[in-house]
Design an enzyme around this catalytic site. Sequence first.
Site, mmCIF file in Angstrom:
data_model
loop_
_atom_site.group_PDB
_atom_site.id
_atom_site.type_symbol
_atom_site.label_atom_id
_atom_site.label_comp_id
_atom_site.label_asym_id
_atom_site.label_seq_id
_atom_site.Cartn_x
_atom_site.Cartn_y
_atom_site.Cartn_z
ATOM 1 C CG ASP A 28 40.018 41.681 32.470
ATOM 2 O OD1 ASP A 28 39.116 41.218 33.196
ATOM 3 O OD2 ASP A 28 40.627 42.740 32.736
ATOM 4 C CG ASP A 55 38.373 39.035 36.009
ATOM 5 O OD1 ASP A 55 39.466 39.183 36.596
ATOM 6 O OD2 ASP A 55 37.760 39.969 35.470
ATOM 7 C CD GLU A 56 43.962 40.645 34.596
ATOM 8 O OE1 GLU A 56 43.297 41.061 35.570
ATOM 9 O OE2 GLU A 56 45.006 41.168 34.196
HETATM 10 P P1 TTP Z 1 38.600 43.674 37.154
HETATM 11 O O1 TTP Z 1 38.892 42.821 35.962
HETATM 12 O O2 TTP Z 1 39.599 44.706 37.554
HETATM 13 O O3 TTP Z 1 37.240 44.457 36.938
HETATM 14 P P2 TTP Z 1 35.884 43.980 36.298
HETATM 15 O O4 TTP Z 1 36.001 42.624 35.721
HETATM 16 O O5 TTP Z 1 34.808 44.161 37.312
HETATM 17 O O6 TTP Z 1 35.629 45.050 35.189
HETATM 18 P P3 TTP Z 1 36.309 45.202 33.744
HETATM 19 O O7 TTP Z 1 35.208 45.003 32.766
HETATM 20 O O8 TTP Z 1 36.839 46.590 33.740
HETATM 21 O O9 TTP Z 1 37.375 44.154 33.646
HETATM 22 O O10 TTP Z 1 38.317 42.768 38.415
HETATM 23 C C1 TTP Z 1 37.670 41.513 38.308
HETATM 24 C C2 TTP Z 1 36.808 41.231 39.520
HETATM 25 O O11 TTP Z 1 37.621 41.141 40.671
HETATM 26 C C3 TTP Z 1 35.801 42.331 39.786
HETATM 27 O O12 TTP Z 1 34.551 42.057 39.199
HETATM 28 C C4 TTP Z 1 35.733 42.412 41.276
HETATM 29 C C5 TTP Z 1 36.994 41.785 41.781
HETATM 30 N N1 TTP Z 1 37.954 42.743 42.368
HETATM 31 C C6 TTP Z 1 38.395 42.535 43.690
HETATM 32 O O13 TTP Z 1 37.950 41.621 44.381
HETATM 33 N N2 TTP Z 1 39.336 43.404 44.182
HETATM 34 C C7 TTP Z 1 39.853 44.443 43.450
HETATM 35 O O14 TTP Z 1 40.706 45.190 43.942
HETATM 36 C C8 TTP Z 1 39.377 44.631 42.095
HETATM 37 C C9 TTP Z 1 39.898 45.777 41.247
HETATM 38 C C10 TTP Z 1 38.447 43.758 41.618
HETATM 39 MG MG MG Z 2 37.634 42.030 34.467
#
Ligand code: TTP
Ligand code: MG
Length: 351
Positions: free
Chosen positions: A9, A99-100
């Site tokens: 992630d 991203d995951e």
């Molecule tokens: P996440 O992996 O939930 O968050 P993140 O990568 O920003 O932070 P973390 O370090 O906690 O993993 O989400 C990945 C990306 O997806 C995030 O940067 C923005 C986008 N996103 C959306 O478009 N919609 C959503 O509902 C969420 C939660 C994230």
């Molecule tokens: Mg993330």
Amino acid sequence: MQRVILHYDLDAFYASVEIRDNPKLKDVAFVVGETVVITASYEARKYGVHSAMSVLEAKKLCPHIKVVPARKEKYKEASEEIHRLMEKLTTKVEYIALDEGYLDISELILHYPSKEYFAKKLKQRIFEKTGLTCSVGIGYNKLSAKLASDRNKPNGFCIFENEREFQDYVLEKPLSIIPGVGKKWKEQLQKRGYVFVKDVLPLSYQQLEAWFGNARASLLYYGVRGIHEKEVDGNREYTSIGNEQSFRQALEEEEAKRELRDIFEHSYERLRRKKMLCRMLGLKIKYQNFHMLTRSKHFLLPMSEKELLWQEVEFLWEALEQKQNIRLLGLSFGKLVKQENYALQLSFSWK
Ligand code: TTP
Ligand code: MG
């Protein structure tokens, strides 16, 4: 053979891409979004700013916060890079978001000196390719891998070797650590006096089922014990390729159509890379009132030509009675055929 599952992630994904492309943003409190916070930089998170809140709210919490518009193309590019990398390693990969994703590395890992070594290498490769850091978790199933990657964010790494290690870690944690335990359910549990994982361990399956029904009882009962049997769905991409995206604010027609094209571009790129043709197109829509519908189109001959496919998407779209108040859009190419297995290469062009 024991399964070895890896979950990765990216850290503050959208925000990290922005910092990479504009180093002045490093250590700055900023959000990506316009009216709604899509994601917050780690600096902004220190002020309690988080995704889904309005930018106005974020400004109240942190008056000097910067607002950076989203550049979806850039995020998709980075995501594509990562997908390419994963697909070089294994076909047993399941993407959860841009991203995951999960990788089943049960066999692959036998060729490496250790799990740590593999994870380190993977993180390094992702960084070389994209300039971004991620967190990696390795577990004995998907659930444990997911929690492992969350554990030491950002740029973290953790392993759960077995259920014992998993349980030791979650025991004192709030129940929301179990994926699927959302805000509402958490409140219901709290009303009954159950706040931490350890609180529900003495409860029987039957008791949970009586309160929450079969599906949720199963999620919670097995979840807190680190038991989860679902496989990494590595074949999913070969039977269908697609993407869906949910929106926190319902979209109007024009915006929805733009997003649909975006999703199409992303899915098509994967179809192209996998050198597949499709014989079915699926469209999925969820409206503000939670009403969901799916539409599909079947083709006599497998198709791969981009603009023809887009035309078909547009036909499905135009035929919809309602094109506004949209909370989710999904598109999939189904009934896939490998390009090399398809001799009659009609209207064929990989642009
Ligand atoms: P996440 O992996 O939930 O968050 P993140 O990568 O920003 O932070 P973390 O370090 O906690 O993993 O989400 C990945 C990306 O997806 C995030 O940067 C923005 C986008 N996103 C959306 O478009 N919609 C959503 O509902 C969420 C939660 C994230
Ligand atoms: Mg993330």
